[in-house]
Scaffold this motif. Structure first.
Motif, PDB file in Angstrom:
ATOM      1  N   ILE A   1       3.315   1.320   1.184  1.00 14.02           N
ATOM      2  CA  ILE A   1       3.698   0.107   0.479  1.00 14.02           C
ATOM      3  C   ILE A   1       2.936  -1.088   1.048  1.00 14.02           C
ATOM      4  O   ILE A   1       2.875  -1.273   2.262  1.00 14.02           O
ATOM      5  CB  ILE A   1       5.220  -0.140   0.607  1.00 14.02           C
ATOM      6  N   HIS A   2       2.323  -1.857   0.177  1.00 15.20           N
ATOM      7  CA  HIS A   2       1.709  -3.125   0.555  1.00 15.20           C
ATOM      8  C   HIS A   2       2.468  -4.228  -0.189  1.00 15.20           C
ATOM      9  O   HIS A   2       3.386  -3.954  -0.959  1.00 15.20           O
ATOM     10  CB  HIS A   2       0.239  -3.175   0.136  1.00 15.20           C
ATOM     11  N   SER A   3       2.053  -5.458   0.044  1.00 11.55           N
ATOM     12  CA  SER A   3       2.614  -6.560  -0.728  1.00 11.55           C
ATOM     13  C   SER A   3       1.509  -7.578  -0.971  1.00 11.55           C
ATOM     14  O   SER A   3       0.772  -7.930  -0.055  1.00 11.55           O
ATOM     15  CB  SER A   3       3.786  -7.187   0.030  1.00 11.55           C
TER      16      SER A   3
ATOM     17  N   GLN B   1      -2.846 -12.514   1.663  1.00 14.43           N
ATOM     18  CA  GLN B   1      -2.848 -11.396   2.597  1.00 14.43           C
ATOM     19  C   GLN B   1      -1.760 -10.402   2.226  1.00 14.43           C
ATOM     20  O   GLN B   1      -0.857 -10.719   1.455  1.00 14.43           O
ATOM     21  CB  GLN B   1      -2.623 -11.892   4.015  1.00 14.43           C
ATOM     22  N   CYS B   2      -1.887  -9.217   2.799  1.00 18.27           N
ATOM     23  CA  CYS B   2      -0.849  -8.213   2.599  1.00 18.27           C
ATOM     24  C   CYS B   2       0.392  -8.691   3.357  1.00 18.27           C
ATOM     25  O   CYS B   2       0.297  -9.169   4.482  1.00 18.27           O
ATOM     26  CB  CYS B   2      -1.304  -6.869   3.140  1.00 18.27           C
ATOM     27  N   ALA B   3       1.549  -8.562   2.706  1.00 18.98           N
ATOM     28  CA  ALA B   3       2.761  -9.104   3.326  1.00 18.98           C
ATOM     29  C   ALA B   3       3.810  -8.028   3.560  1.00 18.98           C
ATOM     30  O   ALA B   3       4.997  -8.305   3.632  1.00 18.98           O
ATOM     31  CB  ALA B   3       3.333 -10.226   2.460  1.00 18.98           C
ATOM     32  N   GLU B   4       3.361  -6.770   3.651  1.00 19.55           N
ATOM     33  CA  GLU B   4       4.298  -5.692   3.942  1.00 19.55           C
ATOM     34  C   GLU B   4       3.600  -4.773   4.937  1.00 19.55           C
ATOM     35  O   GLU B   4       2.509  -4.271   4.645  1.00 19.55           O
ATOM     36  CB  GLU B   4       4.639  -4.930   2.652  1.00 19.55           C
ATOM     37  N   PHE B   5       4.218  -4.564   6.095  1.00 16.18           N
ATOM     38  CA  PHE B   5       3.541  -3.776   7.136  1.00 16.18           C
ATOM     39  C   PHE B   5       3.076  -2.429   6.593  1.00 16.18           C
ATOM     40  O   PHE B   5       3.871  -1.655   6.064  1.00 16.18           O
ATOM     41  CB  PHE B   5       4.455  -3.569   8.342  1.00 16.18           C
ATOM     42  N   CYS B   6       1.767  -2.164   6.705  1.00 18.79           N
ATOM     43  CA  CYS B   6       1.202  -0.983   6.041  1.00 18.79           C
ATOM     44  C   CYS B   6       0.341  -0.158   6.976  1.00 18.79           C
ATOM     45  O   CYS B   6      -0.469   0.636   6.543  1.00 18.79           O
ATOM     46  CB  CYS B   6       0.393  -1.425   4.823  1.00 18.79           C
ATOM     47  N   GLY B   7       0.486  -0.365   8.293  1.00 17.59           N
ATOM     48  CA  GLY B   7      -0.291   0.426   9.229  1.00 17.59           C
ATOM     49  C   GLY B   7      -1.076  -0.464  10.177  1.00 17.59           C
ATOM     50  O   GLY B   7      -0.925  -1.686  10.187  1.00 17.59           O
TER      51      GLY B   7
ATOM     52  N   GLN C   1      -4.007  -1.847  10.644  1.00 19.73           N
ATOM     53  CA  GLN C   1      -4.744  -3.086  10.354  1.00 19.73           C
ATOM     54  C   GLN C   1      -4.074  -3.923   9.271  1.00 19.73           C
ATOM     55  O   GLN C   1      -4.742  -4.682   8.554  1.00 19.73           O
ATOM     56  CB  GLN C   1      -6.193  -2.768   9.973  1.00 19.73           C
ATOM     57  N   HIS C   2      -2.763  -3.791   9.152  1.00 20.92           N
ATOM     58  CA  HIS C   2      -2.032  -4.588   8.169  1.00 20.92           C
ATOM     59  C   HIS C   2      -2.358  -6.081   8.298  1.00 20.92           C
ATOM     60  O   HIS C   2      -2.578  -6.785   7.325  1.00 20.92           O
ATOM     61  CB  HIS C   2      -0.530  -4.351   8.347  1.00 20.92           C
ATOM     62  N   GLY C   3      -2.410  -6.557   9.553  1.00 21.60           N
ATOM     63  CA  GLY C   3      -2.652  -7.979   9.803  1.00 21.60           C
ATOM     64  C   GLY C   3      -4.022  -8.437   9.335  1.00 21.60           C
ATOM     65  O   GLY C   3      -4.258  -9.623   9.164  1.00 21.60           O
ATOM     66  N   LYS C   4      -4.946  -7.483   9.135  1.00 28.63           N
ATOM     67  CA  LYS C   4      -6.293  -7.874   8.711  1.00 28.63           C
ATOM     68  C   LYS C   4      -6.560  -7.428   7.282  1.00 28.63           C
ATOM     69  O   LYS C   4      -7.705  -7.277   6.863  1.00 28.63           O
ATOM     70  CB  LYS C   4      -7.328  -7.292   9.671  1.00 28.63           C
ATOM     71  N   MET C   5      -5.497  -7.212   6.534  1.00 31.50           N
ATOM     72  CA  MET C   5      -5.660  -6.830   5.125  1.00 31.50           C
ATOM     73  C   MET C   5      -5.552  -8.092   4.281  1.00 31.50           C
ATOM     74  O   MET C   5      -4.551  -8.355   3.641  1.00 31.50           O
ATOM     75  CB  MET C   5      -4.585  -5.815   4.751  1.00 31.50           C
ATOM     76  N   LYS C   6      -6.612  -8.892   4.345  1.00 34.87           N
ATOM     77  CA  LYS C   6      -6.582 -10.193   3.686  1.00 34.87           C
ATOM     78  C   LYS C   6      -7.388 -10.160   2.390  1.00 34.87           C
ATOM     79  O   LYS C   6      -8.106  -9.194   2.111  1.00 34.87           O
ATOM     80  CB  LYS C   6      -7.163 -11.247   4.637  1.00 34.87           C
TER      81      LYS C   6
HETATM   82 CU   LIG Z   1      -1.227  -3.664   3.288  1.00 34.75          CU
END
Ligand SMILES: [Cu+2]
Ligand code: HEC
Length: 369
Positions: A189-191, A224-230, A232-237
């Motif tokens: 799940i992403h956001s 940015q992605c707003a749902e923890f997804c693994g 590199q979630h923090g760098k999923m911009k």
């Molecule tokens: Cu994500």
């Protein structure tokens, strides 16, 4: 000792307060640039004031009671003990119910309003991968003008025309690789969230959620992605680039055309390496596509117009594609040398490329305007 602790607390509070004053806040919900974000902000502000009033009354009451009725040194008897107050209790049960019932009216109507999908909206599919975003322009008039006339596909930067209503279909497509059964791996799940244009919407494997929005003014809006997804979630911009009509038409015409054939020697070498024409290299095309060539991989960002001016950032917008208008070759070289060294967990392997090969690939990639 107690004094120092208070000082530290006070300093922390002050820091938090000052941080909130930042003028360069590209992801500020309070600074909407389109009707969807504006509608959401209106509702937020509408609820904020009653919420603030309730907060003051409740917290103020607690403070007042605990100060006025606190234990005093010279008192040696318990104060009179009272049990319950029916009128008060009924009051503070009914009052919140009324407040919530009143707030429900604008909330539900806003939800319905934002869920509307106008038939003439421009259709774009958002593809969430680990850890980058792909964009597929599925309207018939957005098909490329070569090969099988597939949709325009880009990564990292969602380019849109201003003033047009866009209907995003959100899909989660995993880590890029597919199992033998054709099922994407690592579907999580992403956001999808670009605060100045729209609020968060979950991107759920096997489901298609929608965001309907438009941008009022040309510009760049970060998200940015707003749902923890693994990892590199923090760098999923990502960035959304809104163009006025003339720039938009130019962009579409460029994206519809196949990649340009490189005309300098180094870029040509890079292309050969990319496609593996001389028996060397050729790994890239397992995952990447470059329109107009044999590269047709779908597991990774489409590189057809990697060096278009609008493709400002790459690999989940963690790296800038250009610095002061010039190719940011240093970051791209580092990426090709070992993706996992600069973005741990990235689903692109290290191919042990030589420096000369990397230079050639960089020249080729930056020829793809
Ligand atoms: Cu994500
Ligand atoms: C196993 C699949 C795979 C192979 C093979 C592969 N890549 Fe990638 N590549 C990826 C993935 C996945 C990403 C996105 C990673 C991320 O952002 O987390 C990526 C990102 C990139 C990007 C950034 C693109 C963008 O727009 O964000 C470039 C450039 C790139 N790869 C070049 C290459 C080159 C050149 C080769 C051949 C030497 C290659 N790749 C081989 C999977 C692959």
């Amino acid at each position: 000792m107690r004094r120092t602790r208070w000082w530290i607390l006070a300093l922390l509070a002050l820091t938090l307060l000052l941080v909130a004053c930042s003028k360069t806040a590209p992801q500020n919900t309070m600074n909407p640039h389109g009707p969807t974000a504006q509608t959401e902000k209106n509702l937020l502000v509408l609820v904020l004031w009653p919420a603030a009033a309730v907060f003051l009354v409740v917290e103020g009451g607690i403070l007042l009671i605990s100060i006025r009725l606190r234990h005093r040194k010279d008192r040696d008897r318990m104060p009179p003990q009272i049990h319950g107050n029916t009128r008060l209790e009924i009051g503070w049960t009914i009052a919140p119910a009324i407040v919530l019932a009143v707030i429900m009216v604008p909330t539900v109507s806003t939800i319905w309003q934002l869920a509307r999908q106008p038939a003439d909206a421009m259709q774009i599919t958002v593809e969430g991968y680990q850890w980058w975003w792909g964009f597929r322009y599925t309207d018939p008039d957005m098909a490329v003008n070569y090969g099988d006339h597939d949709a325009i596909v880009t990564a990292d930067v969602l380019v849109i025309p201003t003033g047009r209503t866009i209907d995003l279909s959100l899909t989660s497509l995993g880590g890029g690789a597919h199992s033998t059964a054709g099922v994407p791996d690592h579907q999580v799940i992403h956001s999808f969230w670009a605060p100045q244009l729209f609020g968060k919407q979950d991107v759920i494997p096997g489901e298609t959620n929608h965001i309907v929005f438009s941008a009022d003014d040309p510009g760049i809006y970060s998200g940015q992605c707003a749902e923890f997804c693994g990892l590199q979630h923090g760098k999923m911009k990502f960035r959304i680039r809104a163009l006025d009509e003339a720039d938009w038409q130019r962009w579409v015409a460029n994206e519809k055309s196949p990649s340009v054939q490189p005309n300098d020697g180094l870029a040509q070498q890079g292309m050969d390496l990319f496609l593996g024409v001389n028996g060397v290299g050729g790994q890239c095309i397992q995952c990447h596509a470059v329109g107009g060539t044999d590269a047709a991989g779908t597991a990774a960002p489409n590189l057809t117009h990697f060096a278009a001016a609008t493709h400002e950032c790459f690999a989940g917008c963690d790296f800038e594609s250009f610095l002061n208008g010039n190719p940011n070759a240093a970051d791209l070289k580092a990426w090709l040398a070992d993706p996992n060294a600069v973005k741990l967990g990235a689903k692109m392997p290290d191919y042990g490329l030589t420096e000369q090969q990397i230079d050639a690939l960089v020249a080729y990639l930056y020829s793809l305007t």
